[in-house]
Write a protein that holds these residues in place. Structure first.
Motif, PDB file in Angstrom:
ATOM      1  N   UNK A 296      50.019  18.662 -79.342  1.00  0.00           N
ATOM      2  CA  UNK A 296      49.664  20.100 -78.966  1.00  0.00           C
ATOM      3  C   UNK A 296      50.732  20.638 -78.007  1.00  0.00           C
ATOM      4  N   UNK A 297      50.703  21.861 -77.714  1.00  0.00           N
ATOM      5  CA  UNK A 297      51.610  22.514 -76.589  1.00  0.00           C
ATOM      6  C   UNK A 297      51.175  21.998 -75.528  1.00  0.00           C
ATOM      7  N   UNK A 298      52.112  21.876 -74.723  1.00  0.00           N
ATOM      8  CA  UNK A 298      52.093  21.452 -73.212  1.00  0.00           C
ATOM      9  C   UNK A 298      53.430  20.799 -72.703  1.00  0.00           C
ATOM     10  N   UNK A 299      53.567  20.397 -71.559  1.00  0.00           N
ATOM     11  CA  UNK A 299      54.656  20.119 -70.975  1.00  0.00           C
ATOM     12  C   UNK A 299      54.699  18.671 -71.595  1.00  0.00           C
ATOM     13  N   UNK A 300      56.159  18.304 -71.805  1.00  0.00           N
ATOM     14  CA  UNK A 300      56.333  16.942 -72.308  1.00  0.00           C
ATOM     15  C   UNK A 300      56.679  15.623 -71.173  1.00  0.00           C
ATOM     16  N   UNK A 301      56.331  14.828 -71.198  1.00  0.00           N
ATOM     17  CA  UNK A 301      56.574  13.659 -70.467  1.00  0.00           C
ATOM     18  C   UNK A 301      57.358  12.618 -71.129  1.00  0.00           C
ATOM     19  N   UNK A 302      58.511  11.916 -70.778  1.00  0.00           N
ATOM     20  CA  UNK A 302      59.285  11.093 -71.388  1.00  0.00           C
ATOM     21  C   UNK A 302      59.116   9.578 -70.706  1.00  0.00           C
ATOM     22  N   UNK A 303      59.349   8.697 -71.618  1.00  0.00           N
ATOM     23  CA  UNK A 303      59.428   7.320 -71.157  1.00  0.00           C
ATOM     24  C   UNK A 303      58.440   6.714 -70.390  1.00  0.00           C
ATOM     25  N   UNK A 304      58.728   5.862 -69.729  1.00  0.00           N
ATOM     26  CA  UNK A 304      57.993   4.654 -68.743  1.00  0.00           C
ATOM     27  C   UNK A 304      57.591   5.678 -67.543  1.00  0.00           C
ATOM     28  N   UNK A 305      58.356   6.542 -66.879  1.00  0.00           N
ATOM     29  CA  UNK A 305      58.026   7.475 -65.856  1.00  0.00           C
ATOM     30  C   UNK A 305      56.883   8.336 -66.286  1.00  0.00           C
ATOM     31  N   UNK A 306      56.896   8.995 -67.277  1.00  0.00           N
ATOM     32  CA  UNK A 306      55.978   9.995 -67.801  1.00  0.00           C
ATOM     33  C   UNK A 306      54.550   9.060 -68.102  1.00  0.00           C
ATOM     34  N   UNK A 307      54.517   7.805 -68.733  1.00  0.00           N
ATOM     35  CA  UNK A 307      53.606   7.180 -68.848  1.00  0.00           C
ATOM     36  C   UNK A 307      52.713   6.958 -67.466  1.00  0.00           C
ATOM     37  N   UNK A 308      53.567   6.447 -66.824  1.00  0.00           N
ATOM     38  CA  UNK A 308      53.207   6.056 -65.335  1.00  0.00           C
ATOM     39  C   UNK A 308      52.581   7.379 -64.740  1.00  0.00           C
ATOM     40  N   UNK A 309      53.115   8.312 -64.870  1.00  0.00           N
ATOM     41  CA  UNK A 309      52.621   9.574 -64.309  1.00  0.00           C
ATOM     42  C   UNK A 309      51.599  10.119 -64.735  1.00  0.00           C
ATOM     43  N   UNK A 310      51.313   9.955 -66.001  1.00  0.00           N
ATOM     44  CA  UNK A 310      50.106  10.621 -66.924  1.00  0.00           C
ATOM     45  C   UNK A 310      48.720  10.485 -66.390  1.00  0.00           C
ATOM     46  N   UNK A 311      48.008  11.454 -66.525  1.00  0.00           N
ATOM     47  CA  UNK A 311      46.576  11.108 -66.292  1.00  0.00           C
ATOM     48  C   UNK A 311      46.052  10.133 -66.863  1.00  0.00           C
ATOM     49  N   UNK A 312      44.763   9.466 -66.371  1.00  0.00           N
ATOM     50  CA  UNK A 312      44.291   8.483 -67.206  1.00  0.00           C
ATOM     51  C   UNK A 312      44.147   8.566 -68.718  1.00  0.00           C
ATOM     52  N   UNK A 313      43.559  10.004 -68.779  1.00  0.00           N
ATOM     53  CA  UNK A 313      43.095  10.490 -70.138  1.00  0.00           C
ATOM     54  C   UNK A 313      44.458  10.406 -71.186  1.00  0.00           C
ATOM     55  N   UNK A 314      45.460  10.913 -70.530  1.00  0.00           N
ATOM     56  CA  UNK A 314      46.552  11.035 -71.317  1.00  0.00           C
ATOM     57  C   UNK A 314      47.184   9.746 -71.691  1.00  0.00           C
ATOM     58  N   UNK A 315      47.085   8.921 -70.716  1.00  0.00           N
ATOM     59  CA  UNK A 315      47.766   7.592 -70.951  1.00  0.00           C
ATOM     60  C   UNK A 315      46.887   6.835 -72.078  1.00  0.00           C
ATOM     61  N   UNK A 316      45.427   6.935 -71.811  1.00  0.00           N
ATOM     62  CA  UNK A 316      44.462   6.046 -72.876  1.00  0.00           C
ATOM     63  C   UNK A 316      44.617   6.940 -74.137  1.00  0.00           C
ATOM     64  N   UNK A 317      44.936   8.184 -74.208  1.00  0.00           N
ATOM     65  CA  UNK A 317      44.928   8.822 -75.716  1.00  0.00           C
ATOM     66  C   UNK A 317      46.323   8.475 -76.286  1.00  0.00           C
ATOM     67  N   UNK A 318      47.581   8.114 -75.650  1.00  0.00           N
ATOM     68  CA  UNK A 318      48.627   7.552 -76.386  1.00  0.00           C
ATOM     69  C   UNK A 318      48.195   6.254 -76.640  1.00  0.00           C
ATOM     70  N   UNK A 319      47.810   5.318 -75.921  1.00  0.00           N
ATOM     71  CA  UNK A 319      47.490   3.893 -75.984  1.00  0.00           C
ATOM     72  C   UNK A 319      46.538   3.803 -77.054  1.00  0.00           C
ATOM     73  N   UNK A 320      45.588   4.665 -77.447  1.00  0.00           N
ATOM     74  CA  UNK A 320      44.614   4.725 -78.594  1.00  0.00           C
ATOM     75  C   UNK A 320      45.316   4.981 -79.836  1.00  0.00           C
ATOM     76  N   UNK A 321      46.360   5.825 -79.545  1.00  0.00           N
ATOM     77  CA  UNK A 321      47.310   6.073 -81.018  1.00  0.00           C
ATOM     78  C   UNK A 321      48.035   4.564 -81.381  1.00  0.00           C
ATOM     79  N   UNK A 322      48.209   3.769 -80.507  1.00  0.00           N
ATOM     80  CA  UNK A 322      48.789   2.386 -80.894  1.00  0.00           C
ATOM     81  C   UNK A 322      47.811   1.560 -81.200  1.00  0.00           C
ATOM     82  N   UNK A 323      46.615   1.400 -80.774  1.00  0.00           N
ATOM     83  CA  UNK A 323      45.581   0.379 -80.988  1.00  0.00           C
ATOM     84  C   UNK A 323      44.607   1.050 -80.671  1.00  0.00           C
TER      85      UNK A 323
END
Length: 189
Positions: A24-51
């Motif tokens: 979806x449209x929105x600011x991009x966050x890259x790499x580990x720093x982006x993952x660490x800084x992402x909101x809990x919902x964003x981090x969990x959504x990314x993780x759910x796309x993996x497992x």
């Protein structure tokens, strides 16, 4: 998934070619720093796309920040070992069998469909295998050989193997997601 170690989990029964989820449209966050800084919902959504295990995703996201990608991947592995039977069942249920490459000969397509059907009938979920390190031209052979060899397993033995393959897939998918960058989205993995 069977033949694409970089593809996300897909809905059961899906037969479309695996692809990275639309962003979806929105600011991009890259790499580990982006993952660490992402909101809990964003981090969990990314993780759910993996497992597709909410418990796994919550646990991995809750232990942020991670000092290195290796530390994050190790935490993902560890969380994968702690999945309950119900968590593993849910994660496996979200997987689906990937079709062969569109250029595969018709006989190969038929053989793969039959092998997947036999596996799913025997074990109640899609065949999962990590093909990390396998050359793309060898994926079909590796998947067919894997299904054939694992069809003879007892259900509990196969459950252990499938859980290990799912952990490997989650690790590869997570490393890929971090390398491609995160975006603000809630994937329907």
């Amino acid at each position: 998934m069977t033949s694409d170690t970089h593809a996300p989990c897909r809905k059961p029964g899906s037969t479309d070619t695996p692809a990275i989820p639309a962003q979806n449209r929105g600011p991009s966050v890259r790499g580990l720093a982006g993952f660490n800084a992402a909101s809990p919902a964003e981090a969990e959504a990314l993780l759910l796309s993996c497992c597709h295990s909410p418990r796994w995703a919550e646990r991995v996201a809750a232990h942020r920040p991670y000092p290195t990608v290796d530390a994050l991947l190790a935490a993902a592995d560890e969380a994968g070992y702690d999945l309950s039977r119900a968590d593993l069942d849910g994660a496996l249920a979200a997987e689906s069998s990937a079709p062969p490459h569109p250029d595969a000969p018709p006989a190969a397509r038929t053989a793969l469909r039959a092998a997947h059907a036999a596996y799913e009938s025997s074990f109640g979920h899609a065949f999962v295998i990590s093909l990390e390190g396998v050359r793309p031209g060898e994926h079909l052979d590796q998947v067919l050989a894997g299904i054939r060899s694992r069809l003879g397993n007892e259900p509990e033995e196969e459950r252990v193997i499938a859980a290990d393959e799912l952990r490997r897939l989650a690790r590869v998918r997570l490393a890929f997601r971090l390398s491609e960058g995160l975006t603000r989205r809630h994937s329907e993995a």
